[in-house]
Design an enzyme around this catalytic site. Structure first.
Site, PDB file in Angstrom:
ATOM      1  N   ASP A  14      46.529  68.442  24.477  1.00 29.62           N
ATOM      2  CA  ASP A  14      45.900  67.120  24.441  1.00 29.62           C
ATOM      3  C   ASP A  14      45.767  66.578  25.860  1.00 29.62           C
ATOM      4  O   ASP A  14      46.778  66.330  26.541  1.00 29.62           O
ATOM      5  CB  ASP A  14      46.751  66.129  23.616  1.00 29.62           C
ATOM      6  CG  ASP A  14      46.669  66.395  22.116  1.00 29.62           C
ATOM      7  OD1 ASP A  14      45.935  67.305  21.699  1.00 29.62           O
ATOM      8  OD2 ASP A  14      47.363  65.671  21.368  1.00 29.62           O
ATOM      9  N   GLY A  40      47.513  68.903  18.488  1.00 25.41           N
ATOM     10  CA  GLY A  40      46.949  69.691  17.379  1.00 25.41           C
ATOM     11  C   GLY A  40      47.638  69.245  16.107  1.00 25.41           C
ATOM     12  O   GLY A  40      48.870  69.149  16.073  1.00 25.41           O
ATOM     13  N   LYS A  41      46.848  68.957  15.074  1.00 23.67           N
ATOM     14  CA  LYS A  41      47.462  68.388  13.868  1.00 23.67           C
ATOM     15  C   LYS A  41      48.509  69.327  13.266  1.00 23.67           C
ATOM     16  O   LYS A  41      49.577  68.899  12.832  1.00 23.67           O
ATOM     17  CB  LYS A  41      46.389  68.031  12.846  1.00 23.67           C
ATOM     18  CG  LYS A  41      45.516  66.884  13.330  1.00 23.67           C
ATOM     19  CD  LYS A  41      44.540  66.418  12.295  1.00 23.67           C
ATOM     20  CE  LYS A  41      43.429  65.591  12.915  1.00 23.67           C
ATOM     21  NZ  LYS A  41      43.875  64.407  13.645  1.00 23.67           N
ATOM     22  N   GLY A  42      48.217  70.615  13.250  1.00 24.46           N
ATOM     23  CA  GLY A  42      49.173  71.567  12.679  1.00 24.46           C
ATOM     24  C   GLY A  42      50.459  71.598  13.486  1.00 24.46           C
ATOM     25  O   GLY A  42      51.565  71.439  12.943  1.00 24.46           O
ATOM     26  N   GLY A 227      48.339  53.258   7.828  1.00 25.73           N
ATOM     27  CA  GLY A 227      48.855  52.819   9.123  1.00 25.73           C
ATOM     28  C   GLY A 227      49.921  51.751   8.952  1.00 25.73           C
ATOM     29  O   GLY A 227      50.849  51.903   8.144  1.00 25.73           O
ATOM     30  N   GLY A 230      51.231  50.511   5.552  1.00 24.09           N
ATOM     31  CA  GLY A 230      52.081  51.314   4.674  1.00 24.09           C
ATOM     32  C   GLY A 230      51.311  52.440   4.007  1.00 24.09           C
ATOM     33  O   GLY A 230      50.387  53.019   4.591  1.00 24.09           O
ATOM     34  N   ASP A 251      50.755  53.600  21.101  1.00 19.71           N
ATOM     35  CA  ASP A 251      49.769  54.681  20.972  1.00 19.71           C
ATOM     36  C   ASP A 251      49.956  55.307  19.585  1.00 19.71           C
ATOM     37  O   ASP A 251      51.037  55.835  19.282  1.00 19.71           O
ATOM     38  CB  ASP A 251      50.024  55.715  22.092  1.00 19.71           C
ATOM     39  CG  ASP A 251      49.096  56.924  22.005  1.00 19.71           C
ATOM     40  OD1 ASP A 251      48.185  56.938  21.152  1.00 19.71           O
ATOM     41  OD2 ASP A 251      49.293  57.863  22.799  1.00 19.71           O
ATOM     42  N   THR A 253      48.385  57.913  18.453  1.00 25.59           N
ATOM     43  CA  THR A 253      48.011  59.337  18.414  1.00 25.59           C
ATOM     44  C   THR A 253      49.108  60.175  17.749  1.00 25.59           C
ATOM     45  O   THR A 253      50.266  60.143  18.168  1.00 25.59           O
ATOM     46  CB  THR A 253      47.784  59.882  19.849  1.00 25.59           C
ATOM     47  OG1 THR A 253      46.860  59.028  20.510  1.00 25.59           O
ATOM     48  CG2 THR A 253      47.263  61.307  19.821  1.00 25.59           C
ATOM     49  N   ASP A 257      50.398  62.619  11.802  1.00 23.31           N
ATOM     50  CA  ASP A 257      50.980  63.974  11.748  1.00 23.31           C
ATOM     51  C   ASP A 257      52.504  63.902  11.658  1.00 23.31           C
ATOM     52  O   ASP A 257      53.131  64.731  10.977  1.00 23.31           O
ATOM     53  CB  ASP A 257      50.574  64.774  12.987  1.00 23.31           C
ATOM     54  CG  ASP A 257      49.069  64.908  13.103  1.00 23.31           C
ATOM     55  OD1 ASP A 257      48.405  64.975  12.046  1.00 23.31           O
ATOM     56  OD2 ASP A 257      48.556  64.937  14.233  1.00 23.31           O
TER      57      ASP A 257
HETATM   58  O1  RIB Z   1      46.272  63.831  15.020  1.00 28.02           O
HETATM   59  C1  RIB Z   1      46.342  63.839  16.413  1.00 28.02           C
HETATM   60  C2  RIB Z   1      45.884  65.158  16.936  1.00 28.02           C
HETATM   61  O2  RIB Z   1      44.514  65.319  16.631  1.00 28.02           O
HETATM   62  C3  RIB Z   1      45.978  65.314  18.424  1.00 28.02           C
HETATM   63  O3  RIB Z   1      47.222  65.817  18.843  1.00 28.02           O
HETATM   64  C4  RIB Z   1      44.800  66.207  18.761  1.00 28.02           C
HETATM   65  O4  RIB Z   1      45.161  67.462  19.232  1.00 28.02           O
HETATM   66  C5  RIB Z   1      43.984  66.309  17.473  1.00 28.02           C
HETATM   67  O5  RIB Z   1      44.153  67.496  16.839  1.00 28.02           O
END
Ligand code: RIB
Length: 308
Positions: A14, A40-42, A227, A230, A251, A253, A257
């Protein structure tokens, strides 16, 4: 009994960029940041589950470029088993993550090595997928890889179809739970050929109506994440609302996940979807309180925020 969690999914580097506000089309802005963090989500989901003590195996691919190291740093630190991660000639998946002052992000993902995680890649690791207690899937690898993993899994299947891509209906119908946000829920309903217009953005009951419609379509259980508002958990004909702890979001981000990884970890331990989602909401809230995806995730030593 196995408590192994197998995540079949994306691994990204990222590139983090901070801006005061997101640019308008055609506009150039000065930004800050520039760090390359693991994402990466995984991989995010795998890292979140492992940092919380899960026995996690990652099925995926990185490239043979320097970003591969950055992309997998926290997976390694967290003890995720990477025996089934391929190194593919070419670039590692890359996400450009732009975060504004309010903590809202825009993300552009370049698939890179993730595009090689097809049915044959998954087939090559059939044993680890088929013996997992929980298999976790998202939408950042090719459709064929997702479909093959869903077919091979004999344990619980957690499907976080983010982003929503066109997959065979059987993947969604085998999910237990399907984890989606409100936008994804509407798209999944379309994918299943159900009408979502009664449910989308019309009134305050819209999200609940979407969960009910997904259950009627045959999905065994649904977790709809909202978010800071809830989540809704639907099982059978029951939909239960869960609150999220209030935090100062820096943040968001990868917070979704973190939620999915924590949920998978608790499901692997035999908890109910409702209890697992309650815990996951606290982990997701924690992940909003600092920058980046994986670097913001809690370990077992961290105190999670509570719902007041
Ligand atoms: O859900 C966040 C992720 O989405 C980030 O880490 C990015 O790599 C994208 O896959």
């Amino acid at each position: 009994m196995s408590q192994a969690i197998v995540v079949v999914g994306s691994i990204n580097a990222d590139l983090m960029i901070q801006v005061e506000r997101h640019p308008l089309p055609g506009e150039t802005l000065h930004g800050g940041g520039g760090e390359i963090l693991p994402g990466g989500k995984g991989a995010n989901q795998a890292a979140a589950a492992a940092l919380l003590g899960g026995d996690v195996h990652m099925v995926g691919a990185v490239g043979d470029d320097p970003n591969a190291q950055a992309a997998t740093a926290i997976l390694r630190e967290a003890g995720v088993n990477l025996d089934h991660m391929r190194v593919q000639p070419g670039p590692t998946g890359l996400a450009v993550v732009v975060v504004d002052e309010r903590g809202e992000n825009n993300i552009i993902v370049i698939g890179g090595a993730n595009e090689s995680v097809t049915a044959s890649t998954v087939e090559a690791v059939a044993e680890v997928v088929s013996t997992a207690a929980v298999v976790v899937l998202q939408g950042e690898i090719p459709r064929s890889g997702i479909e093959r993993a869903a077919e091979l899994g004999t344990g619980r299947l957690v499907v976080n179809l983010a982003p929503v891509i066109d997959v065979d209906h059987s993947v969604v119908l085998k999910a237990d739970p399907l984890v989606v946000n409100e936008h994804e829920a509407a798209l999944v309903l379309q994918l299943l050929g159900r009408t979502a217009e009664t449910a989308v953005g019309v009134n305050s009951g819209a999200e609940k109506a979407m969960v009910e419609e997904l259950l009627r379509a045959g999905v065994a259980s649904v977790v709809l994440t909202m978010g800071a508002e809830g989540a809704l958990v639907g099982e059978g004909a029951m939909v239960t609302g869960l609150a999220s702890p209030k935090v100062n979001a820096v943040d968001t981000t990868g917070a979704g996940d973190a939620f999915v990884g924590a949920l998978a970890m608790k499901l692997a331990q035999g908890e109910s979807v409702l209890d697992a989602a309650g815990f996951a909401a606290r982990v997701g809230a924690y992940a909003c309180t600092s920058s980046g995806a994986q670097p913001s995730y809690p370990t077992l030593d961290d105190e999670l925020p509570k719902v007041e």
